[in-house]
Design a protein around this motif. Sequence first.
Motif, PDB file in Angstrom:
ATOM      1  N   THR A   1     -56.347 -27.638 -70.205  1.00 39.97           N
ATOM      2  CA  THR A   1     -55.278 -27.077 -71.024  1.00 39.97           C
ATOM      3  C   THR A   1     -54.519 -28.172 -71.757  1.00 39.97           C
ATOM      4  OG1 THR A   1     -55.020 -25.212 -69.513  1.00 39.97           O
ATOM      5  CG2 THR A   1     -53.180 -25.683 -70.967  1.00 39.97           C
ATOM      6  N   ALA A   2     -54.208 -29.230 -71.048  1.00 42.28           N
ATOM      7  CA  ALA A   2     -53.477 -30.333 -71.674  1.00 42.28           C
ATOM      8  C   ALA A   2     -54.350 -31.086 -72.681  1.00 42.28           C
ATOM      9  CB  ALA A   2     -52.972 -31.292 -70.603  1.00 42.28           C
ATOM     10  N   SER A   3     -55.627 -31.196 -72.394  1.00 49.35           N
ATOM     11  CA  SER A   3     -56.493 -31.999 -73.266  1.00 49.35           C
ATOM     12  C   SER A   3     -56.918 -31.269 -74.539  1.00 49.35           C
ATOM     13  CB  SER A   3     -57.728 -32.470 -72.503  1.00 49.35           C
ATOM     14  OG  SER A   3     -58.529 -31.379 -72.135  1.00 49.35           O
ATOM     15  N   ILE A   4     -56.816 -29.948 -74.591  1.00 47.90           N
ATOM     16  CA  ILE A   4     -57.224 -29.242 -75.809  1.00 47.90           C
ATOM     17  C   ILE A   4     -56.057 -28.885 -76.711  1.00 47.90           C
ATOM     18  CG2 ILE A   4     -59.300 -28.277 -74.771  1.00 47.90           C
ATOM     19  CD1 ILE A   4     -57.809 -25.580 -74.680  1.00 47.90           C
ATOM     20  N   SER A   5     -54.822 -29.071 -76.261  1.00 46.45           N
ATOM     21  CA  SER A   5     -53.683 -28.644 -77.071  1.00 46.45           C
ATOM     22  C   SER A   5     -53.563 -29.461 -78.362  1.00 46.45           C
ATOM     23  CB  SER A   5     -52.391 -28.720 -76.268  1.00 46.45           C
ATOM     24  OG  SER A   5     -52.143 -30.044 -75.857  1.00 46.45           O
ATOM     25  N   PHE A   6     -53.653 -30.772 -78.278  1.00 49.19           N
ATOM     26  CA  PHE A   6     -53.523 -31.599 -79.487  1.00 49.19           C
ATOM     27  C   PHE A   6     -54.715 -31.455 -80.425  1.00 49.19           C
ATOM     28  CE2 PHE A   6     -53.478 -35.703 -81.794  1.00 49.19           C
ATOM     29  CZ  PHE A   6     -52.274 -35.516 -82.447  1.00 49.19           C
ATOM     30  N   PRO A   7     -55.953 -31.423 -79.927  1.00 46.73           N
ATOM     31  CA  PRO A   7     -57.068 -31.181 -80.853  1.00 46.73           C
ATOM     32  C   PRO A   7     -56.971 -29.839 -81.586  1.00 46.73           C
ATOM     33  CG  PRO A   7     -57.904 -32.123 -78.843  1.00 46.73           C
ATOM     34  CD  PRO A   7     -56.453 -31.833 -78.614  1.00 46.73           C
ATOM     35  N   CYS A   8     -56.441 -28.813 -80.929  1.00 43.68           N
ATOM     36  CA  CYS A   8     -56.251 -27.527 -81.614  1.00 43.68           C
ATOM     37  C   CYS A   8     -55.269 -27.680 -82.767  1.00 43.68           C
ATOM     38  CB  CYS A   8     -55.740 -26.465 -80.639  1.00 43.68           C
ATOM     39  SG  CYS A   8     -56.969 -25.871 -79.487  1.00 43.68           S
ATOM     40  N   LEU A   9     -54.197 -28.439 -82.547  1.00 45.21           N
ATOM     41  CA  LEU A   9     -53.221 -28.678 -83.609  1.00 45.21           C
ATOM     42  C   LEU A   9     -53.841 -29.457 -84.758  1.00 45.21           C
ATOM     43  CD1 LEU A   9     -50.249 -28.507 -84.548  1.00 45.21           C
ATOM     44  CD2 LEU A   9     -49.885 -30.661 -83.360  1.00 45.21           C
ATOM     45  N   ILE A  10     -54.657 -30.445 -84.450  1.00 42.68           N
ATOM     46  CA  ILE A  10     -55.309 -31.255 -85.490  1.00 42.68           C
ATOM     47  C   ILE A  10     -56.289 -30.409 -86.306  1.00 42.68           C
ATOM     48  CG2 ILE A  10     -56.872 -33.207 -85.887  1.00 42.68           C
ATOM     49  CD1 ILE A  10     -54.028 -34.018 -85.155  1.00 42.68           C
TER      50      ILE A  10
ATOM     51  N   ALA B   1     -47.384 -21.284 -90.323  1.00 46.37           N
ATOM     52  CA  ALA B   1     -48.793 -20.898 -90.240  1.00 46.37           C
ATOM     53  C   ALA B   1     -49.569 -21.828 -89.316  1.00 46.37           C
ATOM     54  CB  ALA B   1     -49.420 -20.887 -91.629  1.00 46.37           C
ATOM     55  N   VAL B   2     -49.328 -23.119 -89.427  1.00 47.29           N
ATOM     56  CA  VAL B   2     -50.014 -24.082 -88.565  1.00 47.29           C
ATOM     57  C   VAL B   2     -49.604 -23.883 -87.106  1.00 47.29           C
ATOM     58  CG1 VAL B   2     -50.220 -26.540 -88.003  1.00 47.29           C
ATOM     59  CG2 VAL B   2     -50.433 -25.791 -90.358  1.00 47.29           C
ATOM     60  N   THR B   3     -48.328 -23.679 -86.871  1.00 45.70           N
ATOM     61  CA  THR B   3     -47.844 -23.514 -85.498  1.00 45.70           C
ATOM     62  C   THR B   3     -48.433 -22.276 -84.843  1.00 45.70           C
ATOM     63  OG1 THR B   3     -45.770 -24.584 -86.113  1.00 45.70           O
ATOM     64  CG2 THR B   3     -45.774 -23.312 -84.085  1.00 45.70           C
ATOM     65  N   VAL B   4     -48.330 -21.152 -85.503  1.00 47.00           N
ATOM     66  CA  VAL B   4     -48.829 -19.902 -84.924  1.00 47.00           C
ATOM     67  C   VAL B   4     -50.343 -19.949 -84.729  1.00 47.00           C
ATOM     68  CG1 VAL B   4     -49.112 -17.431 -85.380  1.00 47.00           C
ATOM     69  CG2 VAL B   4     -46.913 -18.514 -85.773  1.00 47.00           C
TER      70      VAL B   4
ATOM     71  N   VAL C   1     -56.422 -27.062 -86.741  1.00 53.50           N
ATOM     72  CA  VAL C   1     -55.731 -26.057 -87.554  1.00 53.50           C
ATOM     73  C   VAL C   1     -54.934 -26.730 -88.668  1.00 53.50           C
ATOM     74  CG1 VAL C   1     -53.937 -24.287 -87.497  1.00 53.50           C
ATOM     75  CG2 VAL C   1     -55.663 -24.341 -85.727  1.00 53.50           C
ATOM     76  N   GLY C   2     -54.285 -27.844 -88.368  1.00 52.37           N
ATOM     77  CA  GLY C   2     -53.532 -28.564 -89.403  1.00 52.37           C
ATOM     78  C   GLY C   2     -54.426 -29.035 -90.531  1.00 52.37           C
ATOM     79  N   THR C   3     -55.592 -29.550 -90.197  1.00 59.69           N
ATOM     80  CA  THR C   3     -56.537 -30.001 -91.220  1.00 59.69           C
ATOM     81  C   THR C   3     -57.039 -28.826 -92.055  1.00 59.69           C
ATOM     82  OG1 THR C   3     -57.215 -31.812 -89.776  1.00 59.69           O
ATOM     83  CG2 THR C   3     -58.688 -31.243 -91.593  1.00 59.69           C
ATOM     84  N   ALA C   4     -57.374 -27.721 -91.391  1.00 57.93           N
ATOM     85  CA  ALA C   4     -57.863 -26.543 -92.114  1.00 57.93           C
ATOM     86  C   ALA C   4     -56.798 -26.002 -93.069  1.00 57.93           C
ATOM     87  CB  ALA C   4     -58.286 -25.459 -91.130  1.00 57.93           C
ATOM     88  N   PHE C   5     -55.560 -25.925 -92.607  1.00 54.51           N
ATOM     89  CA  PHE C   5     -54.502 -25.417 -93.472  1.00 54.51           C
ATOM     90  C   PHE C   5     -54.127 -26.412 -94.568  1.00 54.51           C
ATOM     91  CE2 PHE C   5     -53.871 -22.102 -90.333  1.00 54.51           C
ATOM     92  CZ  PHE C   5     -53.579 -21.023 -91.144  1.00 54.51           C
ATOM     93  N   CYS C   6     -54.281 -27.700 -94.315  1.00 54.00           N
ATOM     94  CA  CYS C   6     -54.062 -28.681 -95.396  1.00 54.00           C
ATOM     95  C   CYS C   6     -55.056 -28.448 -96.528  1.00 54.00           C
ATOM     96  CB  CYS C   6     -54.198 -30.098 -94.868  1.00 54.00           C
ATOM     97  SG  CYS C   6     -52.736 -30.692 -94.014  1.00 54.00           S
ATOM     98  N   ILE C   7     -56.293 -28.162 -96.171  1.00 55.14           N
ATOM     99  CA  ILE C   7     -57.310 -27.879 -97.187  1.00 55.14           C
ATOM    100  C   ILE C   7     -56.982 -26.595 -97.935  1.00 55.14           C
ATOM    101  CG2 ILE C   7     -59.747 -27.288 -97.509  1.00 55.14           C
ATOM    102  CD1 ILE C   7     -60.306 -29.223 -95.124  1.00 55.14           C
ATOM    103  N   VAL C   8     -56.547 -25.571 -97.205  1.00 54.53           N
ATOM    104  CA  VAL C   8     -56.220 -24.279 -97.827  1.00 54.53           C
ATOM    105  C   VAL C   8     -55.001 -24.400 -98.734  1.00 54.53           C
ATOM    106  CG1 VAL C   8     -55.387 -21.937 -97.317  1.00 54.53           C
ATOM    107  CG2 VAL C   8     -57.284 -22.892 -96.011  1.00 54.53           C
ATOM    108  N   PHE C   9     -53.994 -25.142 -98.307  1.00 58.42           N
ATOM    109  CA  PHE C   9     -52.754 -25.254 -99.064  1.00 58.42           C
ATOM    110  C   PHE C   9     -52.804 -26.337-100.139  1.00 58.42           C
ATOM    111  CE2 PHE C   9     -51.109 -22.634 -95.753  1.00 58.42           C
ATOM    112  CZ  PHE C   9     -49.933 -22.085 -96.220  1.00 58.42           C
ATOM    113  N   LEU C  10     -53.879 -27.076-100.235  1.00 55.64           N
ATOM    114  CA  LEU C  10     -53.957 -28.189-101.169  1.00 55.64           C
ATOM    115  C   LEU C  10     -53.859 -27.741-102.632  1.00 55.64           C
ATOM    116  CD1 LEU C  10     -54.300 -31.240-101.257  1.00 55.64           C
ATOM    117  CD2 LEU C  10     -56.747 -30.881-101.457  1.00 55.64           C
TER     118      LEU C  10
END
Length: 124
Positions: A20-29, A74-77, A31-40
């Motif tokens: 649980t602890a080891s996947i939390s930050f990769p999930c943020l990365i 959007a990134v947070t949710v 989703v953040g990368t995917a939304f950066c591409i979408v919002f670009l």
Amino acid sequence: MYADAAYKIKKTLAKKIIFTASISFPCLIVVGTAFCIVFLLPVWCFFWMANNDYLSRNTGSVLALIGLLVFISAVTVSSFYLWYLTSNIIYKRLDQKPISEFLNRDKVYIYLKPFLTKFKIINS
């Protein structure tokens, strides 16, 4: 006999906590990368309009703040949901239970399932 069962339960719990602890930050990365591409593209168009004086300074500031809040929300949710989904899949694997038990009750997965099968991401 009881000590062996308690050891297995504690070992499984420790694995769940570590995963649980080891996947939390990769999930943020992810989703953040995917939304950066979408919002670009919208951000690029917004900056072009702001720099060419199609928007007033006040309007541009308000729109930039609203856009930033929408992006952060959007990134947070989305990253929390991805974390929740992957955590539950890992928990089911560690408990040696079928993953379908969790997925068939998940409302978001039920909603997305037709799209995922249409684009051949999953098999029906």
